[in-house]
Design an enzyme around this catalytic site. Structure first.
Site, mmCIF file in Angstrom:
data_model
loop_
_atom_site.group_PDB
_atom_site.id
_atom_site.type_symbol
_atom_site.label_atom_id
_atom_site.label_comp_id
_atom_site.label_asym_id
_atom_site.label_seq_id
_atom_site.Cartn_x
_atom_site.Cartn_y
_atom_site.Cartn_z
ATOM 1 N N TYR A 143 3.527 1.338 44.823
ATOM 2 C CA TYR A 143 2.858 1.229 43.529
ATOM 3 C C TYR A 143 1.379 1.536 43.610
ATOM 4 O O TYR A 143 0.724 1.271 44.619
ATOM 5 C CB TYR A 143 3.022 -0.196 42.963
ATOM 6 C CG TYR A 143 4.271 -0.385 42.144
ATOM 7 C CD1 TYR A 143 5.330 -1.138 42.628
ATOM 8 C CD2 TYR A 143 4.382 0.185 40.883
ATOM 9 C CE1 TYR A 143 6.476 -1.317 41.872
ATOM 10 C CE2 TYR A 143 5.530 0.005 40.123
ATOM 11 C CZ TYR A 143 6.572 -0.743 40.627
ATOM 12 O OH TYR A 143 7.703 -0.916 39.883
ATOM 13 N N ALA A 169 1.997 -0.076 48.939
ATOM 14 C CA ALA A 169 3.292 0.541 49.207
ATOM 15 C C ALA A 169 3.610 1.599 48.153
ATOM 16 O O ALA A 169 2.883 2.584 48.025
ATOM 17 C CB ALA A 169 4.378 -0.522 49.310
ATOM 18 N N TYR A 216 -1.793 0.245 41.329
ATOM 19 C CA TYR A 216 -2.221 -0.687 40.292
ATOM 20 C C TYR A 216 -3.617 -0.309 39.839
ATOM 21 O O TYR A 216 -4.511 -0.092 40.651
ATOM 22 C CB TYR A 216 -2.221 -2.125 40.822
ATOM 23 C CG TYR A 216 -0.846 -2.631 41.152
ATOM 24 C CD1 TYR A 216 -0.395 -2.665 42.465
ATOM 25 C CD2 TYR A 216 0.007 -3.080 40.156
ATOM 26 C CE1 TYR A 216 0.875 -3.139 42.775
ATOM 27 C CE2 TYR A 216 1.273 -3.557 40.459
ATOM 28 C CZ TYR A 216 1.710 -3.579 41.763
ATOM 29 O OH TYR A 216 2.958 -4.038 42.073
ATOM 30 N N ASP A 273 0.798 -1.222 0.000
ATOM 31 C CA ASP A 273 0.000 0.000 0.000
ATOM 32 C C ASP A 273 0.832 1.274 0.000
ATOM 33 O O ASP A 273 0.331 2.339 -0.325
ATOM 34 C CB ASP A 273 -0.951 -0.009 1.204
ATOM 35 C CG ASP A 273 -2.064 -1.035 1.029
ATOM 36 O OD1 ASP A 273 -2.661 -1.052 -0.055
ATOM 37 O OD2 ASP A 273 -2.319 -1.815 1.946
ATOM 38 N N PHE A 274 2.087 1.185 0.365
ATOM 39 C CA PHE A 274 2.956 2.349 0.286
ATOM 40 C C PHE A 274 3.566 2.461 -1.107
ATOM 41 O O PHE A 274 3.498 3.491 -1.755
ATOM 42 C CB PHE A 274 4.060 2.269 1.346
ATOM 43 C CG PHE A 274 3.580 2.476 2.748
ATOM 44 C CD1 PHE A 274 3.857 3.648 3.419
ATOM 45 C CD2 PHE A 274 2.851 1.506 3.401
ATOM 46 C CE1 PHE A 274 3.412 3.853 4.724
ATOM 47 C CE2 PHE A 274 2.402 1.682 4.689
ATOM 48 C CZ PHE A 274 2.681 2.861 5.355
ATOM 49 N N GLY A 333 0.189 8.012 1.455
ATOM 50 C CA GLY A 333 -0.072 9.441 1.638
ATOM 51 C C GLY A 333 -1.167 9.943 0.716
ATOM 52 O O GLY A 333 -1.976 10.785 1.096
#
Length: 610
Positions: free
Chosen positions: A379, A377, A381, A330-331, A337
């Protein structure tokens, strides 16, 4: 070129202006002036400076000083020089400040550049006016008010013995014109022919017929002849434009308004410089690549010099000729573009554009998110269940907060983590999550849900079933006994949770959901380690276990200070449950545990989904 220290310096990567394009075109015309000579322009882009030259400019730019020199402003033109009906593909680089050609080269005839929108646009009319195509269409009878619609396609890879000029093939469909709406979806009604056209002459070379059989039938179509075949007698429409839909829109969704009362947080400058927070980069655009990012920086620190998509190939797996040619790049074939949609406010969540009318239709996806955040502590989550309006379910985990740290002697580094502050090291570690799925696909009856592993495998090239080597097959295996499996992206391994007997009315396949396991890294601890003994679930992406009331825990119910797993998925698998229905307690529905993880370093975790 020496820069005037008092001037404002235009950036070498700024977009081309109309005046620059005109100058480049005029220089090219002058170079090829002559009787009977015409130029067909295919593309015109900024000729990006050499990296060494541009890097010097960028360094000066970020240091806040005026560079001593700037690269010349150049335009790269690609065009055909047409002389006596023959086209010579030519690439010319024009220095627009000097008004002169910097370089020019011609390409051998075997090199075929990408098609332009103009070339694609000529295909349908050329086909419809062809006697060869009209003759092929006489083999079919279309319903009343149906009109032919053709999608132009790249020709694809020719057979080894083929020596061809510039060809294009067409995929032929019919559109229901009874509602007098040109946006009616033609993809519901494909025809079993593919016309082939010579782009230079706009003449059809041949019309390929397509095999339309099933399993066990020939790879090749029957020869033309006999009575015309009636098409689409039992086919129904698959419309997506609002005014063509038979079902009413949903009316129970209330509006969502997203506003920015103080405006956007980002800024786009006239020379395509984008600034947002600590990010700074330039956006370019080419006919082939589409959007390109240049000089991507964070906090004025360069990260990427140039970032772009370079290619996409779409090979199809049907081995019946001529589908071996159905492979689009496709490019390189058409230019991604050129196919980019123009942005429109509120119209880019999802949309499909009818390239014939340039009309886009939008379908918005909404999600209901059930989410909770836990702080353990250092962290945080985040766990979220996302249910969307298309019936999809996404299960997401995220880790954020503060990295876990230990001391380290100042001035030293370690292979086991990263120094995040003098004397402070964040250790390398993994976050491995388990999701438990107890399926009830279209039924709560024990035994109605089947667990299928599905994979895509290549078919070796052979003259009987795969003569061109492009075919592949889907292999399915029912999980009949408790066990485990791992993600395998090379085979596109997925888990299908299906009803054992209920079929989709269109495809004829069992109704169900597809689970896509993330190909994340598994636990790195040695199998003989305590870490592995306590969490064997982290050694595989997928676990299939028989259902038992109260068995809800991948690592067993009691994990605190346990030297090994007890009652978790490993234990469940070892008892050997079978997923068949003979009335015994062991023959219950299977349960799927999926694993996902984050690898954490001082740079933060990588988010994964399962």
């Amino acid at each position: 070129m020496t820069v005037d220290q008092g001037s404002k310096i235009p950036h070498p990567l700024r977009p081309l202006s109309p005046d620059e394009l005109s100058k480049a075109r005029d220089v090219a015309f002058k170079a090829h002036a002559g009787d009977g000579i015409a130029l067909f322009f295919r593309s015109a882009i900024v000729d990006e400076p050499k990296k060494t030259d541009l890097t010097e400019f960028l360094i000066a730019e970020h240091e806040g000083r005026i560079p001593e020199t700037i690269p010349p402003r150049q335009v790269r033109l690609l065009y055909d020089v047409i002389n006596n009906g023959k086209a010579q593909l030519t690439e010319t680089v024009v220095d627009v400040d000097a008004g002169a050609i910097h370089s020019s080269k011609e390409f051998e005839s075997r090199y075929q550049t990408s098609y332009t929108a103009h070339e694609f646009g000529q295909f349908q009319d050329a086909c419809m006016s062809s006697e060869m195509f009209k003759s092929a269409m006489e083999e079919f009878i279309l319903p009343e008010n149906f009109v032919v619609t053709i999608d132009p396609w790249p020709y694809g890879g020719p057979d080894p013995e083929e020596e061809i000029p510039r060809y294009m093939q067409g995929l032929v469909y019919a559109r229901d014109a009874s509602k007098n709406n040109i946006d009616s979806n033609h993809y519901s009604y494909p025809l079993p022919i593919i016309p082939i056209m010579d782009i230079a002459t706009k003449k059809l070379i041949r019309v390929d017929r397509l095999a339309t059989g099933g399993i066990g039938d020939s790879l090749y179509p029957p020869p033309p002849g006999g009575e015309p075949k009636k098409l689409f007698e039992n086919c129904g429409p698959a419309e997506y434009f609002p005014e063509l839909l038979d079902q009413p829109f949903r009316t129970d969704l209330k509006p969502i308004n997203v506003t920015q009362p103080e405006g956007a947080s980002f800024k786009v400058h006239s020379d395509n410089l984008v600034e947002w927070q600590k990010w700074r980069f330039r956006v370019g655009f080419t006919a082939r690549e589409g959007a390109v990012l240049h000089d991507v920086c964070y906090d004025n620190r360069p990260i990427i010099y140039r970032l772009s998509f370079s290619e996409m190939t779409v090979p199809y797996g049907d081995p019946r000729p001529p589908f071996q040619r159905k492979q689009a790049f496709d490019f390189g074939d058409g230019g991604i573009g050129r196919a980019a949609n123009n942005l429109k406010l509120g119209c880019d969540c999802w949309k499909h554009t009818n390239f014939r009318t340039n009309r886009a239709v939008v379908t918005r996806l909404r999600e209901l998110v059930v989410q909770f955040v836990a702080t353990l502590a250092n962290y945080e989550y985040v766990f979220a269940y996302k249910l969307d309006t298309a019936g999809g379910i996404t299960i997401e985990t995220r880790a954020t907060g503060i990295v876990s740290v230990v001391p380290i002697d100042e001035g030293k580094v370690s292979g086991y983590g990263n120094v995040v502050n003098p004397g402070v090291m964040a250790q390398n570690h993994q976050h491995i999550f388990a999701v438990r799925i107890d399926p009830a696909i279209d039924s709560y009856v024990t035994g109605d849900t089947a667990v299928i592993l599905e994979e895509s495998h290549p078919i070796p090239m052979n003259p009987e079933t795969n003569p061109h080597g492009n075919g592949y097959e889907i292999r399915r295996k029912r999980v009949e006994r408790a066990g485990f499996a791992d993600a395998e992206p090379l085979l596109n391994r997925v888990v299908r949770l299906e009803h054992s007997t209920k079929k989709n009315s269109i495809s004829g396949k069992n109704v169900g959901y597809k689970l896509v396991p993330s190909a994340t890294q598994l636990m790195l601890a040695d199998d003989k380690s305590v870490q592995a003994a306590r969490a064997p679930f982290a050694k595989h992406h997928l676990w299939f276990t028989g259902y038992r009331d109260g068995e809800l825990w991948a690592a067993g119910e009691f994990t605190n200070q346990a030297p090994r797993e007890e009652g978790g998925v490993k234990t469940m698998v070892e008892r050997g449950d079978w997923f068949v229905d003979d009335g015994s307690i062991d023959n219950a529905n299977g349960v799927v545990d999926g694993e996902a993880h984050d690898d954490d370093t001082a740079d933060g975790g990588k988010r994964k989904e399962e």
